[in-house]
Motif scaffolding. Sequence first.
Motif, PDB file in Angstrom:
ATOM      1  N   MET A  30      -9.589 -12.517  -0.936  1.00  0.00           N
ATOM      2  CA  MET A  30      -8.621 -13.409  -0.297  1.00  0.00           C
ATOM      3  C   MET A  30      -7.319 -13.436  -1.092  1.00  0.00           C
ATOM      4  N   LYS A  31      -7.445 -13.406  -2.421  1.00  0.00           N
ATOM      5  CA  LYS A  31      -6.258 -13.470  -3.267  1.00  0.00           C
ATOM      6  C   LYS A  31      -5.388 -12.232  -3.111  1.00  0.00           C
ATOM      7  N   ARG A  32      -6.034 -11.113  -2.752  1.00  0.00           N
ATOM      8  CA  ARG A  32      -5.263  -9.871  -2.641  1.00  0.00           C
ATOM      9  C   ARG A  32      -4.515  -9.748  -1.323  1.00  0.00           C
ATOM     10  N   ILE A  33      -4.887 -10.580  -0.328  1.00  0.00           N
ATOM     11  CA  ILE A  33      -4.291 -10.422   1.001  1.00  0.00           C
ATOM     12  C   ILE A  33      -2.758 -10.486   0.972  1.00  0.00           C
ATOM     13  N   PRO A  34      -2.166 -11.474   0.283  1.00  0.00           N
ATOM     14  CA  PRO A  34      -0.696 -11.515   0.300  1.00  0.00           C
ATOM     15  C   PRO A  34      -0.072 -10.223  -0.221  1.00  0.00           C
ATOM     16  N   ALA A  35      -0.673  -9.619  -1.244  1.00  0.00           N
ATOM     17  CA  ALA A  35      -0.104  -8.381  -1.784  1.00  0.00           C
ATOM     18  C   ALA A  35      -0.317  -7.220  -0.814  1.00  0.00           C
ATOM     19  N   LEU A  36      -1.537  -7.140  -0.238  1.00  0.00           N
ATOM     20  CA  LEU A  36      -1.832  -6.033   0.670  1.00  0.00           C
ATOM     21  C   LEU A  36      -0.975  -6.092   1.932  1.00  0.00           C
ATOM     22  N   THR A  37      -0.663  -7.309   2.384  1.00  0.00           N
ATOM     23  CA  THR A  37       0.105  -7.427   3.624  1.00  0.00           C
ATOM     24  C   THR A  37       1.600  -7.550   3.344  1.00  0.00           C
ATOM     25  N   HIS A  38       1.977  -7.557   2.078  1.00  0.00           N
ATOM     26  CA  HIS A  38       3.383  -7.771   1.706  1.00  0.00           C
ATOM     27  C   HIS A  38       3.900  -9.066   2.323  1.00  0.00           C
ATOM     28  N   ALA A  39       3.166 -10.139   2.073  1.00  0.00           N
ATOM     29  CA  ALA A  39       3.501 -11.429   2.674  1.00  0.00           C
ATOM     30  C   ALA A  39       4.928 -11.858   2.343  1.00  0.00           C
ATOM     31  N   ASP A  40       5.452 -11.373   1.212  1.00  0.00           N
ATOM     32  CA  ASP A  40       6.818 -11.746   0.840  1.00  0.00           C
ATOM     33  C   ASP A  40       7.840 -11.159   1.800  1.00  0.00           C
ATOM     34  N   ASP A 122       7.307  -2.978  12.356  1.00  0.00           N
ATOM     35  CA  ASP A 122       7.615  -2.314  11.093  1.00  0.00           C
ATOM     36  C   ASP A 122       6.809  -2.959   9.958  1.00  0.00           C
ATOM     37  N   TRP A 123       6.759  -4.292   9.982  1.00  0.00           N
ATOM     38  CA  TRP A 123       5.981  -5.010   8.966  1.00  0.00           C
ATOM     39  C   TRP A 123       4.515  -4.593   9.062  1.00  0.00           C
ATOM     40  N   CYS A 124       3.983  -4.530  10.286  1.00  0.00           N
ATOM     41  CA  CYS A 124       2.585  -4.127  10.475  1.00  0.00           C
ATOM     42  C   CYS A 124       2.346  -2.732   9.892  1.00  0.00           C
ATOM     43  N   GLY A 125       3.348  -1.857  10.061  1.00  0.00           N
ATOM     44  CA  GLY A 125       3.203  -0.488   9.590  1.00  0.00           C
ATOM     45  C   GLY A 125       3.121  -0.389   8.077  1.00  0.00           C
ATOM     46  N   HIS A 126       3.587  -1.437   7.380  1.00  0.00           N
ATOM     47  CA  HIS A 126       3.562  -1.378   5.918  1.00  0.00           C
ATOM     48  C   HIS A 126       2.400  -2.147   5.289  1.00  0.00           C
ATOM     49  N   VAL A 127       1.581  -2.786   6.145  1.00  0.00           N
ATOM     50  CA  VAL A 127       0.404  -3.463   5.601  1.00  0.00           C
ATOM     51  C   VAL A 127      -0.540  -2.396   5.040  1.00  0.00           C
ATOM     52  N   ASN A 128      -1.087  -2.644   3.862  1.00  0.00           N
ATOM     53  CA  ASN A 128      -2.016  -1.685   3.269  1.00  0.00           C
ATOM     54  C   ASN A 128      -3.384  -1.832   3.933  1.00  0.00           C
ATOM     55  N   GLN A 130      -5.760   0.407   3.799  1.00  0.00           N
ATOM     56  CA  GLN A 130      -6.693   1.260   3.095  1.00  0.00           C
ATOM     57  C   GLN A 130      -7.134   2.425   3.964  1.00  0.00           C
ATOM     58  N   GLY A 131      -6.127   3.120   4.506  1.00  0.00           N
ATOM     59  CA  GLY A 131      -6.438   4.364   5.205  1.00  0.00           C
ATOM     60  C   GLY A 131      -6.476   4.278   6.717  1.00  0.00           C
ATOM     61  N   PHE A 132      -6.342   3.076   7.282  1.00  0.00           N
ATOM     62  CA  PHE A 132      -6.321   2.969   8.749  1.00  0.00           C
ATOM     63  C   PHE A 132      -4.866   3.013   9.225  1.00  0.00           C
ATOM     64  N   PRO A 133      -4.521   3.620  10.331  1.00  0.00           N
ATOM     65  CA  PRO A 133      -5.387   4.443  11.162  1.00  0.00           C
ATOM     66  C   PRO A 133      -5.573   5.813  10.524  1.00  0.00           C
ATOM     67  N   PRO A 134      -6.782   6.394  10.689  1.00  0.00           N
ATOM     68  CA  PRO A 134      -7.016   7.708  10.098  1.00  0.00           C
ATOM     69  C   PRO A 134      -6.073   8.730  10.708  1.00  0.00           C
ATOM     70  N   LYS A 135      -5.653   9.684   9.898  1.00  0.00           N
ATOM     71  CA  LYS A 135      -4.772  10.728  10.417  1.00  0.00           C
ATOM     72  C   LYS A 135      -5.611  11.669  11.277  1.00  0.00           C
ATOM     73  N   PRO A 136      -5.131  11.977  12.486  1.00  0.00           N
ATOM     74  CA  PRO A 136      -5.903  12.935  13.288  1.00  0.00           C
ATOM     75  C   PRO A 136      -5.893  14.313  12.618  1.00  0.00           C
ATOM     76  N   PRO A 137      -6.950  15.109  12.820  1.00  0.00           N
ATOM     77  CA  PRO A 137      -7.043  16.384  12.115  1.00  0.00           C
ATOM     78  C   PRO A 137      -5.864  17.314  12.421  1.00  0.00           C
ATOM     79  N   LEU A 138      -5.301  17.201  13.620  1.00  0.00           N
ATOM     80  CA  LEU A 138      -4.180  18.092  13.943  1.00  0.00           C
ATOM     81  C   LEU A 138      -2.863  17.348  13.812  1.00  0.00           C
ATOM     82  N   ARG A 139      -2.766  16.414  12.862  1.00  0.00           N
ATOM     83  CA  ARG A 139      -1.618  15.526  12.851  1.00  0.00           C
ATOM     84  C   ARG A 139      -0.286  16.256  12.765  1.00  0.00           C
TER      85      ARG A 139
END
Length: 251
Positions: A30-40, A122-128, A130-139
């Motif tokens: 829970m404590k890591r959420i603000p950092a992972l989501t760039h709450a600032d 744009d903000w959503c795109g910078h939330v960490n 941890q690998g989602f969405p996976p890159k498609p194999p033919l990206r």
Amino acid sequence: MLSKSQARTFFLGGTGVFAAIFLALTVDSMKRIPALTHADQLTESVVRGKRLWEANNCMGCHTLFGEGAYYAPELTQVVERRGKPWIRLFLKDPEKMFPGERRMVNYRFTDAQTEDVIAFLDWCGHVNLQGFPPKPPLRDLLRPAAVTASGTAASQPELFRTICIACHSVGGVGGVVGPALDEVYRRKTRDEMLVWIADPQKLKPGTPMPVIEMTDAQRAEIVDYLLDLAGRTPPPANGRPTPKTPAEVYE
Ligand code: HEC
Ligand code: HEC
């Protein structure tokens, strides 16, 4: 063999220790959420964008962070994928970017609302995630030319790389809604190109090519770029350059 009381102590002790570890890990997550989501970076614009996202039920068709409906594209990294200029044009009039096959509603957002929605995405795109969405194999094949690392894209004016390439290709990379522009210098003069890009409808009423707002300087830069293509190795004689094969892309 454990006696009955030893077994009880063992059970209670074990349960206690692991419950404590579990709780500590939960608190840590829970404590890591603000950092992972760039709450600032949650600006007022992002918050307004999120409200618009909810009020208009975008999730009725789209997924975000994998949640939502599967009718329309996943939007978590849409800003990275499409670029802001493209999304701005698309939200203003979705039909413009997909002539004749539009399925998305025109929400008639004001310019300020459009910026808010883009800020939110744009903000959503910078939330960490941890690998989602996976890159498609033919990206690399599926990526718009905007983000391919090829020299072709690097030499393109920004507006061309982010918008025109959604419909036109150069060097076999790009969209197929409009003709490939590798040899457009043979078909149109500088002045014709300037007039065409400023207002395609004027030259050819009913053409699917949209009016794309830009400054005179941006238009001139794009036309110079298209004319400069004359100095490059010509594409194959059949007019449309052969699209890259997966093997070539992975080279
Ligand atoms: C009725 C279904 C529907 C709803 C509701 C909807 N969309 Fe879409 N959206 C689509 C479809 C379908 C596409 C794919 C392009 C097309 O065919 O028009 C799309 C494409 C997009 C794209 C471009 C995605 C890409 O990768 O090219 C963005 C950005 C977008 N929508 C944003 C939104 C936002 C923001 C909302 C809410 C305000 C919203 N959409 C609501 C159906 C919908
Ligand atoms: C939504 C799709 C779309 C976008 C975005 C788009 N175009 Fe087009 N464009 C077309 C189509 C379709 C044609 C063919 C028009 C026709 O013949 O009716 C065309 C034709 C052209 C032509 C004439 C080609 C020829 O063979 O004579 C030029 C030049 C051109 N576009 C440049 C641009 C530039 C520069 C941009 C970006 C600023 C752009 N286009 C963005 C769809 C698009």
